[in-house]
Write a protein that holds these residues in place. Structure first.
Motif, PDB file in Angstrom:
ATOM      1  N   ALA A 150       2.178   1.254  12.968  1.00 15.40           N
ATOM      2  CA  ALA A 150       1.307   0.332  12.223  1.00 15.40           C
ATOM      3  C   ALA A 150       1.501   0.442  10.707  1.00 15.40           C
ATOM      4  O   ALA A 150       1.307  -0.535   9.984  1.00 15.40           O
ATOM      5  CB  ALA A 150      -0.149   0.618  12.590  1.00 15.40           C
ATOM      6  N   ASP A 151       1.919   1.622  10.220  1.00 15.25           N
ATOM      7  CA  ASP A 151       2.053   1.787   8.764  1.00 15.25           C
ATOM      8  C   ASP A 151       3.160   0.913   8.170  1.00 15.25           C
ATOM      9  O   ASP A 151       3.191   0.702   6.967  1.00 15.25           O
ATOM     10  CB  ASP A 151       2.299   3.262   8.411  1.00 15.25           C
ATOM     11  N   GLN A 152       4.065   0.413   9.002  1.00 14.98           N
ATOM     12  CA  GLN A 152       5.169  -0.408   8.487  1.00 14.98           C
ATOM     13  C   GLN A 152       4.902  -1.912   8.626  1.00 14.98           C
ATOM     14  O   GLN A 152       5.768  -2.727   8.332  1.00 14.98           O
ATOM     15  CB  GLN A 152       6.476  -0.048   9.200  1.00 14.98           C
ATOM     16  N   GLY A 169      -1.373   4.525  20.030  1.00 14.96           N
ATOM     17  CA  GLY A 169      -0.594   5.467  19.219  1.00 14.96           C
ATOM     18  C   GLY A 169       0.218   4.804  18.117  1.00 14.96           C
ATOM     19  O   GLY A 169       1.143   5.408  17.585  1.00 14.96           O
ATOM     20  N   ALA A 170      -0.133   3.576  17.734  1.00 17.96           N
ATOM     21  CA  ALA A 170       0.591   2.911  16.639  1.00 17.96           C
ATOM     22  C   ALA A 170       0.320   3.619  15.309  1.00 17.96           C
ATOM     23  O   ALA A 170       1.073   3.481  14.357  1.00 17.96           O
ATOM     24  CB  ALA A 170       0.196   1.446  16.533  1.00 17.96           C
ATOM     25  N   ARG A 171      -0.778   4.369  15.267  1.00 17.19           N
ATOM     26  CA  ARG A 171      -1.070   5.172  14.079  1.00 17.19           C
ATOM     27  C   ARG A 171      -1.617   6.522  14.530  1.00 17.19           C
ATOM     28  O   ARG A 171      -2.825   6.667  14.768  1.00 17.19           O
ATOM     29  CB  ARG A 171      -2.084   4.437  13.186  1.00 17.19           C
ATOM     30  N   THR A 212       0.834  -1.218   0.000  1.00 14.49           N
ATOM     31  CA  THR A 212       0.000   0.000   0.000  1.00 14.49           C
ATOM     32  C   THR A 212       0.865   1.263   0.000  1.00 14.49           C
ATOM     33  O   THR A 212       0.499   2.250  -0.618  1.00 14.49           O
ATOM     34  CB  THR A 212      -0.958   0.041   1.204  1.00 14.49           C
ATOM     35  N   GLN A 213       2.017   1.204   0.677  1.00 18.28           N
ATOM     36  CA  GLN A 213       2.858   2.412   0.700  1.00 18.28           C
ATOM     37  C   GLN A 213       3.379   2.731  -0.703  1.00 18.28           C
ATOM     38  O   GLN A 213       3.488   3.894  -1.080  1.00 18.28           O
ATOM     39  CB  GLN A 213       4.021   2.245   1.678  1.00 18.28           C
ATOM     40  N   PHE A 214       3.691   1.685  -1.476  1.00 15.56           N
ATOM     41  CA  PHE A 214       4.132   1.917  -2.861  1.00 15.56           C
ATOM     42  C   PHE A 214       3.005   2.591  -3.645  1.00 15.56           C
ATOM     43  O   PHE A 214       3.225   3.570  -4.351  1.00 15.56           O
ATOM     44  CB  PHE A 214       4.547   0.605  -3.538  1.00 15.56           C
ATOM     45  N   THR A 228      11.134  -1.300  -5.100  1.00 13.99           N
ATOM     46  CA  THR A 228      11.803  -2.344  -4.303  1.00 13.99           C
ATOM     47  C   THR A 228      12.167  -1.861  -2.898  1.00 13.99           C
ATOM     48  O   THR A 228      12.891  -2.545  -2.179  1.00 13.99           O
ATOM     49  CB  THR A 228      13.078  -2.862  -5.003  1.00 13.99           C
ATOM     50  N   TYR A 229      11.667  -0.699  -2.529  1.00  7.56           N
ATOM     51  CA  TYR A 229      11.922  -0.133  -1.195  1.00  7.56           C
ATOM     52  C   TYR A 229      11.763  -1.169  -0.068  1.00  7.56           C
ATOM     53  O   TYR A 229      12.621  -1.289   0.801  1.00  7.56           O
ATOM     54  CB  TYR A 229      10.949   1.040  -1.027  1.00  7.56           C
ATOM     55  N   PRO A 230      10.682  -1.973  -0.080  1.00  6.76           N
ATOM     56  CA  PRO A 230      10.517  -2.943   1.020  1.00  6.76           C
ATOM     57  C   PRO A 230      11.623  -4.004   1.059  1.00  6.76           C
ATOM     58  O   PRO A 230      11.884  -4.573   2.108  1.00  6.76           O
ATOM     59  CB  PRO A 230       9.163  -3.597   0.725  1.00  6.76           C
TER      60      PRO A 230
HETATM   61  P1  TYM Z   1       9.360   6.475   8.514  1.00  4.00           P
HETATM   62  O1  TYM Z   1      10.632   7.231   8.418  1.00  4.00           O
HETATM   63  O2  TYM Z   1       8.237   6.875   7.630  1.00  4.00           O
HETATM   64  O3  TYM Z   1       8.836   6.470   9.983  1.00  4.00           O
HETATM   65  C1  TYM Z   1       9.671   6.115  11.061  1.00  4.00           C
HETATM   66  C2  TYM Z   1       8.891   5.349  12.115  1.00  4.00           C
HETATM   67  O4  TYM Z   1       7.812   6.141  12.591  1.00  4.00           O
HETATM   68  C3  TYM Z   1       6.597   5.402  12.470  1.00  4.00           C
HETATM   69  N1  TYM Z   1       5.516   6.331  12.132  1.00  4.00           N
HETATM   70  C4  TYM Z   1       4.370   6.440  12.807  1.00  4.00           C
HETATM   71  N2  TYM Z   1       3.899   5.814  13.894  1.00  4.00           N
HETATM   72  C5  TYM Z   1       2.685   6.152  14.351  1.00  4.00           C
HETATM   73  N3  TYM Z   1       1.916   7.111  13.761  1.00  4.00           N
HETATM   74  C6  TYM Z   1       2.338   7.772  12.668  1.00  4.00           C
HETATM   75  N4  TYM Z   1       1.585   8.722  12.108  1.00  4.00           N
HETATM   76  C7  TYM Z   1       3.623   7.447  12.131  1.00  4.00           C
HETATM   77  N5  TYM Z   1       4.349   7.903  11.074  1.00  4.00           N
HETATM   78  C8  TYM Z   1       5.497   7.200  11.087  1.00  4.00           C
HETATM   79  C9  TYM Z   1       6.841   4.412  11.354  1.00  4.00           C
HETATM   80  O5  TYM Z   1       5.977   3.319  11.440  1.00  4.00           O
HETATM   81  C10 TYM Z   1       8.285   4.048  11.584  1.00  4.00           C
HETATM   82  O6  TYM Z   1       8.386   3.047  12.574  1.00  4.00           O
HETATM   83  N6  TYM Z   1      10.351   2.328   5.953  1.00  4.00           N
HETATM   84  C11 TYM Z   1      10.510   2.976   7.234  1.00  4.00           C
HETATM   85  C12 TYM Z   1      11.951   3.152   7.652  1.00  4.00           C
HETATM   86  C13 TYM Z   1      12.751   1.898   7.660  1.00  4.00           C
HETATM   87  C14 TYM Z   1      12.680   0.879   8.645  1.00  4.00           C
HETATM   88  C15 TYM Z   1      13.642  -0.094   8.244  1.00  4.00           C
HETATM   89  C16 TYM Z   1      11.931   0.704   9.809  1.00  4.00           C
HETATM   90  C17 TYM Z   1      13.677   1.525   6.738  1.00  4.00           C
HETATM   91  N7  TYM Z   1      14.219   0.342   7.098  1.00  4.00           N
HETATM   92  C18 TYM Z   1      13.846  -1.243   8.980  1.00  4.00           C
HETATM   93  C19 TYM Z   1      12.140  -0.460  10.547  1.00  4.00           C
HETATM   94  C20 TYM Z   1      13.078  -1.411  10.135  1.00  4.00           C
HETATM   95  C21 TYM Z   1       9.889   4.362   7.136  1.00  4.00           C
HETATM   96  O7  TYM Z   1       9.759   4.930   6.084  1.00  4.00           O
HETATM   97  O8  TYM Z   1       9.641   4.909   8.330  1.00  4.00           O
END
Ligand code: TYM
Length: 336
Positions: free
Chosen positions: A152-154, A187-189, A112-114, A131-133
Motif C-alpha cells: 500500500a505504501d507505493q 497485509g498490504a501494510r 508522502t514518501q518524499f 524525482t524518485y517517483p
Molecule cells: P521498497 O524497496 O521500499 O519495498 C519493496 C516492496 O515491498 C512493499 N513493502 C511493504 N508491503 C507491506 N507492508 C510493508 N510494511 C512494506 N514495506 C515495503 C513495497 O510496497 C514494495 O512493493 N519504490 C519502491 C521500489 C520500486 C518499484 C518500482 C516498485 C522502484 N521501482 C517499480 C514497483 C514498480 C520501493 O522503494 O519499494
C-alpha cells in the motif's frame, strides 16, 4: 493453429537496501511468486533508486546480490521471470530524464514518501530523492506493464505513474500502457512491531521489523516483544488495537485463515500463546526460503547467469519502448 494470446505483463521492483523484511515479503515478494505462472513478469533489484541515499559501493553490490538470491530463494523461476539489476539497463535512467520533463514540481512535493524521507535525511535532500517517483514510473512504463504488485505504501507512486503516462499519451498517442496496482488482500501494510501505527520498514531499528533472513529464535523473540495492549483480547480492530490487528494480519496473510477464525481460537487465552502461534506461522513461511537462500547464495555461477540473462532480456524490451519514445520526441538516431 489457435492464435497465441499475449500474456499480460507484470513489473515490480525492490530496493536493495538493508534487510528485506516480512513487510516486503507479504506486501510484494509473495505475490511475485503467485503471479509468475499466469503473467509475463519482470522483477528488478532497483539499485539506482538506492542511490538517493549515500551507499558504500562494496556494500551496495553485496546487498544487490543478496536481494537477487532472495528473489530466487522465495521461489521465483528465472526461466519464467526476468530478474535483473535496474542499473544494468540504461534505458531506465534515460526514460527517467524524458519523463522528468512531463512531471511537475508540485506533484513531486506532494508525495508522502518524499516528505518522510526528506525529514529522515534532512542533510541530504537531493534532486534524486525528489524525482524518485519519476524513475519508478520509468521502470514501469518501459515494459508496457499491465499490473504492478506492490504494498500500500507505493500506491501514491503508482498513481503518479499513471498520471505521467496519460499526460504523455495525450500528446503523442498511445505510447505507454496504463498500469494497475495489485495489492495483497491482507497485509498490504505490515506495521512496525514496536510502533504499530507506522509501517514496518527495513531502514528502522532492528527490533521493529522481522527480516526474511531472521533465524527462528530471533523471530520468536521479536514477536514476543511486539507492542500490543493491556486487554488480552485477540480481536481485529486496527483503530483501537493496532498491535494485535497487525499480528492477526500477519498470521492471516501467511496461513489464509480469516480474522474471525484466528480470534475464535486465541481470544481469552492471553497474548503469549497468540504471539507464539504468530511466530510459528512466520517461521513456517520463512524457514524454507532461508534454506534455499543458503544454497543459492553459495552458487556464484548461477547468480551470474541469472544476472546476465536478465539484463539481456529486459534490455531488449526496454529498448523497443525507448525507440518508440525517441521517435515521438524527435530524438531517435537518424540519417540526413
Ligand atoms: P521498497 O524497496 O521500499 O519495498 C519493496 C516492496 O515491498 C512493499 N513493502 C511493504 N508491503 C507491506 N507492508 C510493508 N510494511 C512494506 N514495506 C515495503 C513495497 O510496497 C514494495 O512493493 N519504490 C519502491 C521500489 C520500486 C518499484 C518500482 C516498485 C522502484 N521501482 C517499480 C514497483 C514498480 C520501493 O522503494 O519499494
Amino acid at each position: 493453429m489457435a492464435e497465441q494470446v499475449q500474456r499480460q505483463r507484470i513489473f515490480s521492483g525492490i530496493q536493495p537496501t538493508g534487510n528485506l523484511t516480512l513487510g516486503n515479503y507479504i506486501g510484494a515478494l509473495r505475490n511475485f511468486n503467485l503471479l509468475q505462472d499466469e503473467y509475463d513478469c519482470l522483477y528488478s533489484i532497483v539499485d539506482l533508486h538506492a542511490l538517493t541515499v549515500r551507499q558504500d559501493p562494496t556494500e551496495l553490490r553485496k546487498a544487490c546480490l543478496r536481494t537477487m538470491a532472495l528473489f530466487l530463494a522465495s521461489g521465483l523461476d528465472p526461466e519464467k521471470n526476468i530478474i535483473y539489476f535496474q542499473s544494468q539497463v540504461s534505458a531506465h535512467a534515460e526514460l527517467g530524464w524524458v519523463l522528468d520533463n512531463f512531471t511537475y514540481m508540485g506533484e513531486m512535493s506532494r508525495m508522502t514518501q518524499f516528505k518522510d524521507k526528506a525529514a529522515k535525511h534532512a542533510d541530504n535532500i537531493n534532486c534524486g530523492l525528489f524525482t524518485y517517483p519519476v524513475l519508478m514510473a520509468s521502470d514501469i512504463l518501459l515494459y508496457q506493464t499491465n499490473l504492478v504488485p506492490i504494498g500500500a505504501d507505493q500506491k501514491q507512486h503508482l498513481e503518479i505513474c499513471r498520471d505521467i503516462a496519460e499526460r504523455f499519451n495525450a500528446i503523442y498517442g498511445d505510447v505507454f500502457t496504463i498500469p494497475e496496482g495489485y495489492f495483497p488482500k491482507v497485509g498490504a501494510r505490515v506495521m512496525s512491531l514496536q510502533e504499530p501505527t507506522r509501517k514496518m520498514s527495513k531502514s528502522d531499528p532492528e527490533d521493529t521489523y522481522i527480516a526474511i533472513l531472521d533465524k527462528p529464535e530471533i523471530i520468536r523473540k521479536k514477536l514476543r516483544r511486539a507492542i500490543t495492549d493491556s486487554e488480552n483480547s485477540v480481536v481485529y480492530d486496527p483503530e483501537n488495537k493496532p498491535g494485535v490487528a497487525n499480528l492477526m494480519s500477519i498470521m492471516s496473510a501467511l496461513t489464509g485463515r480469516s480474522m474471525d477464525d484466528i480470534s475464535n481460537e486465541y481470544s481469552g487465552q492471553g497474548y503469549g500463546k497468540f504471539k507464539d502461534a504468530v511466530a510459528d506461522s512466520v517461521i513456517a513461511a520463512l524457514e524454507p526460503i532461508q534454506r534455499e537462500y543458503e544454497r543459492i547464495s553459495a552458487d556464484k555461477a548461477y547468480l551470474q547467469q541469472v544476472m546476465d540473462s536478465g539484463r539481456e532480456r529486459a534490455g531488449a524490451i526496454a529498448h523497443r519502448t525507448m525507440l518508440k519514445v525517441r521517435k515521438k520526441l524527435g530524438i531517435a538516431p537518424w540519417k540526413l
